[in-house]
Design a protein around this motif. Structure first.
Motif, PDB file in Angstrom:
ATOM      1  N   PHE A   6       0.875  -1.173   0.000  1.00 61.28           N
ATOM      2  CA  PHE A   6       0.000   0.000   0.000  1.00 61.28           C
ATOM      3  C   PHE A   6       0.909   1.218   0.000  1.00 61.28           C
ATOM      4  CE2 PHE A   6      -2.460   3.204   2.497  1.00 61.28           C
ATOM      5  CZ  PHE A   6      -3.451   3.430   1.557  1.00 61.28           C
ATOM      6  N   LEU A   7       0.752   2.059  -1.000  1.00 60.07           N
ATOM      7  CA  LEU A   7       1.586   3.252  -1.181  1.00 60.07           C
ATOM      8  C   LEU A   7       3.076   2.899  -1.200  1.00 60.07           C
ATOM      9  CD1 LEU A   7      -0.244   5.821   1.134  1.00 60.07           C
ATOM     10  CD2 LEU A   7      -0.400   5.628  -1.348  1.00 60.07           C
ATOM     11  N   GLY A   8       3.394   1.748  -1.795  1.00 57.92           N
ATOM     12  CA  GLY A   8       4.778   1.316  -1.929  1.00 57.92           C
ATOM     13  C   GLY A   8       5.373   0.694  -0.680  1.00 57.92           C
ATOM     14  N   MET A   9       4.567   0.480   0.336  1.00 61.11           N
ATOM     15  CA  MET A   9       5.063  -0.120   1.577  1.00 61.11           C
ATOM     16  C   MET A   9       4.424  -1.485   1.781  1.00 61.11           C
ATOM     17  SD  MET A   9       4.959   3.199   4.110  1.00 61.11           S
ATOM     18  CE  MET A   9       5.680   2.357   5.500  1.00 61.11           C
ATOM     19  N   THR A  10       5.242  -2.440   2.217  1.00 62.80           N
ATOM     20  CA  THR A  10       4.726  -3.774   2.494  1.00 62.80           C
ATOM     21  C   THR A  10       4.134  -3.810   3.903  1.00 62.80           C
ATOM     22  OG1 THR A  10       6.811  -4.555   3.420  1.00 62.80           O
ATOM     23  CG2 THR A  10       6.518  -4.794   1.024  1.00 62.80           C
ATOM     24  N   GLN A  11       3.530  -4.939   4.217  1.00 63.35           N
ATOM     25  CA  GLN A  11       2.945  -5.090   5.544  1.00 63.35           C
ATOM     26  C   GLN A  11       4.033  -4.988   6.621  1.00 63.35           C
ATOM     27  OE1 GLN A  11       1.046  -8.841   6.346  1.00 63.35           O
ATOM     28  NE2 GLN A  11       0.061  -8.089   8.191  1.00 63.35           N
ATOM     29  N   LEU A  12       5.206  -5.556   6.366  1.00 60.17           N
ATOM     30  CA  LEU A  12       6.299  -5.490   7.328  1.00 60.17           C
ATOM     31  C   LEU A  12       6.740  -4.039   7.561  1.00 60.17           C
ATOM     32  CD1 LEU A  12       8.262  -6.985   9.145  1.00 60.17           C
ATOM     33  CD2 LEU A  12       9.785  -7.250   7.175  1.00 60.17           C
ATOM     34  N   ASP A  13       6.781  -3.252   6.480  1.00 61.72           N
ATOM     35  CA  ASP A  13       7.128  -1.833   6.624  1.00 61.72           C
ATOM     36  C   ASP A  13       6.128  -1.114   7.518  1.00 61.72           C
ATOM     37  OD1 ASP A  13       9.308  -2.141   4.911  1.00 61.72           O
ATOM     38  OD2 ASP A  13       8.141  -1.578   3.134  1.00 61.72           O
ATOM     39  N   PHE A  14       4.853  -1.391   7.299  1.00 52.71           N
ATOM     40  CA  PHE A  14       3.819  -0.765   8.127  1.00 52.71           C
ATOM     41  C   PHE A  14       3.906  -1.218   9.578  1.00 52.71           C
ATOM     42  CE2 PHE A  14       1.521   0.510   4.249  1.00 52.71           C
ATOM     43  CZ  PHE A  14       1.169   1.796   4.623  1.00 52.71           C
ATOM     44  N   LEU A  15       4.230  -2.486   9.800  1.00 55.96           N
ATOM     45  CA  LEU A  15       4.350  -2.982  11.168  1.00 55.96           C
ATOM     46  C   LEU A  15       5.532  -2.337  11.891  1.00 55.96           C
ATOM     47  CD1 LEU A  15       3.423  -6.747  10.697  1.00 55.96           C
ATOM     48  CD2 LEU A  15       2.042  -4.946  11.733  1.00 55.96           C
ATOM     49  N   LYS A  16       6.647  -2.126  11.173  1.00 51.05           N
ATOM     50  CA  LYS A  16       7.793  -1.431  11.765  1.00 51.05           C
ATOM     51  C   LYS A  16       7.425   0.014  12.096  1.00 51.05           C
ATOM     52  CE  LYS A  16      11.416  -4.013   9.357  1.00 51.05           C
ATOM     53  NZ  LYS A  16      12.456  -3.927   8.318  1.00 51.05           N
ATOM     54  N   LEU A  17       6.747   0.668  11.161  1.00 49.58           N
ATOM     55  CA  LEU A  17       6.313   2.048  11.384  1.00 49.58           C
ATOM     56  C   LEU A  17       5.343   2.122  12.556  1.00 49.58           C
ATOM     57  CD1 LEU A  17       6.334   4.987  10.338  1.00 49.58           C
ATOM     58  CD2 LEU A  17       4.460   4.355   8.814  1.00 49.58           C
ATOM     59  N   ARG A  18       4.461   1.152  12.629  1.00 49.78           N
ATOM     60  CA  ARG A  18       3.474   1.109  13.702  1.00 49.78           C
ATOM     61  C   ARG A  18       4.129   0.937  15.069  1.00 49.78           C
ATOM     62  NH1 ARG A  18      -1.388  -3.208  13.292  1.00 49.78           N
ATOM     63  NH2 ARG A  18      -2.090  -3.131  15.442  1.00 49.78           N
ATOM     64  N   ALA A  19       5.175   0.131  15.130  1.00 50.58           N
ATOM     65  CA  ALA A  19       5.883  -0.082  16.395  1.00 50.58           C
ATOM     66  C   ALA A  19       6.546   1.217  16.858  1.00 50.58           C
ATOM     67  CB  ALA A  19       6.920  -1.187  16.240  1.00 50.58           C
ATOM     68  N   ARG A  20       7.219   1.916  15.957  1.00 52.16           N
ATOM     69  CA  ARG A  20       7.869   3.189  16.307  1.00 52.16           C
ATOM     70  C   ARG A  20       6.829   4.245  16.678  1.00 52.16           C
ATOM     71  NH1 ARG A  20      10.964   2.322  11.214  1.00 52.16           N
ATOM     72  NH2 ARG A  20      12.673   0.972  11.823  1.00 52.16           N
ATOM     73  N   TYR A  21       5.801   4.313  15.883  1.00 54.07           N
ATOM     74  CA  TYR A  21       4.748   5.308  16.112  1.00 54.07           C
ATOM     75  C   TYR A  21       4.031   5.037  17.427  1.00 54.07           C
ATOM     76  CZ  TYR A  21       1.672   8.901  14.212  1.00 54.07           C
ATOM     77  OH  TYR A  21       1.005  10.067  13.995  1.00 54.07           O
ATOM     78  N   GLY A  22       3.872   3.772  17.771  1.00 54.42           N
ATOM     79  CA  GLY A  22       3.228   3.404  19.027  1.00 54.42           C
ATOM     80  C   GLY A  22       3.996   3.918  20.232  1.00 54.42           C
ATOM     81  N   ILE A  23       5.323   3.864  20.177  1.00 55.08           N
ATOM     82  CA  ILE A  23       6.139   4.372  21.278  1.00 55.08           C
ATOM     83  C   ILE A  23       5.970   5.878  21.415  1.00 55.08           C
ATOM     84  CG2 ILE A  23       8.525   4.714  22.061  1.00 55.08           C
ATOM     85  CD1 ILE A  23       9.124   1.942  20.798  1.00 55.08           C
ATOM     86  N   VAL A  24       5.974   6.587  20.290  1.00 50.12           N
ATOM     87  CA  VAL A  24       5.781   8.039  20.308  1.00 50.12           C
ATOM     88  C   VAL A  24       4.403   8.379  20.885  1.00 50.12           C
ATOM     89  CG1 VAL A  24       5.533  10.107  18.871  1.00 50.12           C
ATOM     90  CG2 VAL A  24       7.375   8.481  18.415  1.00 50.12           C
ATOM     91  N   MET A  25       3.377   7.666  20.439  1.00 50.99           N
ATOM     92  CA  MET A  25       2.023   7.923  20.939  1.00 50.99           C
ATOM     93  C   MET A  25       1.917   7.616  22.433  1.00 50.99           C
ATOM     94  SD  MET A  25       0.053   9.298  18.774  1.00 50.99           S
ATOM     95  CE  MET A  25      -1.546   9.028  19.495  1.00 50.99           C
ATOM     96  N   MET A  26       2.611   6.594  22.890  1.00 49.12           N
ATOM     97  CA  MET A  26       2.590   6.259  24.310  1.00 49.12           C
ATOM     98  C   MET A  26       3.132   7.428  25.135  1.00 49.12           C
ATOM     99  SD  MET A  26       4.436   3.070  26.260  1.00 49.12           S
ATOM    100  CE  MET A  26       6.048   3.611  25.742  1.00 49.12           C
ATOM    101  N   PHE A  27       4.234   8.017  24.706  1.00 48.28           N
ATOM    102  CA  PHE A  27       4.794   9.161  25.427  1.00 48.28           C
ATOM    103  C   PHE A  27       3.874  10.378  25.357  1.00 48.28           C
ATOM    104  CE2 PHE A  27       8.920   6.917  24.896  1.00 48.28           C
ATOM    105  CZ  PHE A  27       9.201   6.781  26.248  1.00 48.28           C
ATOM    106  N   LEU A  28       3.260  10.614  24.199  1.00 57.80           N
ATOM    107  CA  LEU A  28       2.325  11.739  24.083  1.00 57.80           C
ATOM    108  C   LEU A  28       1.128  11.566  25.016  1.00 57.80           C
ATOM    109  CD1 LEU A  28       2.266  12.375  20.216  1.00 57.80           C
ATOM    110  CD2 LEU A  28       3.297  13.821  21.979  1.00 57.80           C
ATOM    111  N   ILE A  29       0.623  10.348  25.120  1.00 54.78           N
ATOM    112  CA  ILE A  29      -0.519  10.089  25.993  1.00 54.78           C
ATOM    113  C   ILE A  29      -0.129  10.263  27.457  1.00 54.78           C
ATOM    114  CG2 ILE A  29      -2.075   8.258  26.810  1.00 54.78           C
ATOM    115  CD1 ILE A  29      -2.099   7.263  23.847  1.00 54.78           C
ATOM    116  N   ILE A  30       1.064   9.802  27.834  1.00 56.52           N
ATOM    117  CA  ILE A  30       1.522   9.973  29.213  1.00 56.52           C
ATOM    118  C   ILE A  30       1.641  11.455  29.552  1.00 56.52           C
ATOM    119  CG2 ILE A  30       3.527   9.679  30.742  1.00 56.52           C
ATOM    120  CD1 ILE A  30       3.895   6.898  29.391  1.00 56.52           C
TER     121      ILE A  30
END
Length: 97
Positions: free
Chosen positions: A54-78
């Motif tokens: 999707f948009l040139g990214m594989t599922q693995l690429d999205f999962l890696k992005l999701r893992a990094r983004y999840g950490i950032v969102m966790m800090f923003l929520i805290i």
């Protein structure tokens, strides 16, 4: 009058409180935009898992992005919870007390 509307009217007259509310509002906007990113990444992961990419990214690429983004969102929520702890404390008192 709505209690929140009353608080915002009071903040318009108090420069110190207005500055604090502006910081909270800006942070809430950043958190909302981040949430929109979460929705995009989730949809991208679902589409790429079915179509291969999707948009040139594989599922693995999205999962890696999701893992990094999840950490950032966790800090923003805290940070958001820390900034609004007094409101949350009063809400919990209303709920349980």
């Amino acid at each position: 009058m709505d209690p929140m509307a009353k608080a915002f009217e009071e903040a318009k007259r108090n420069p110190k409180l207005r500055k604090k509310l502006k910081i909270k509002a800006a942070f809430s906007l950043i958190l909302f935009v981040g949430f929109l990113g979460v929705i995009f990444i989730t949809i991208g992961t679902l589409i790429s898992s079915k179509n291969g990419s999707f948009l040139g990214m594989t599922q693995l690429d999205f999962l890696k992005l999701r893992a990094r983004y999840g950490i950032v969102m966790m800090f923003l929520i805290i940070i958001h919870l820390l900034m609004n702890r007094s409101i949350m404390k009063k809400e919990l008192e209303m709920l349980f007390g």
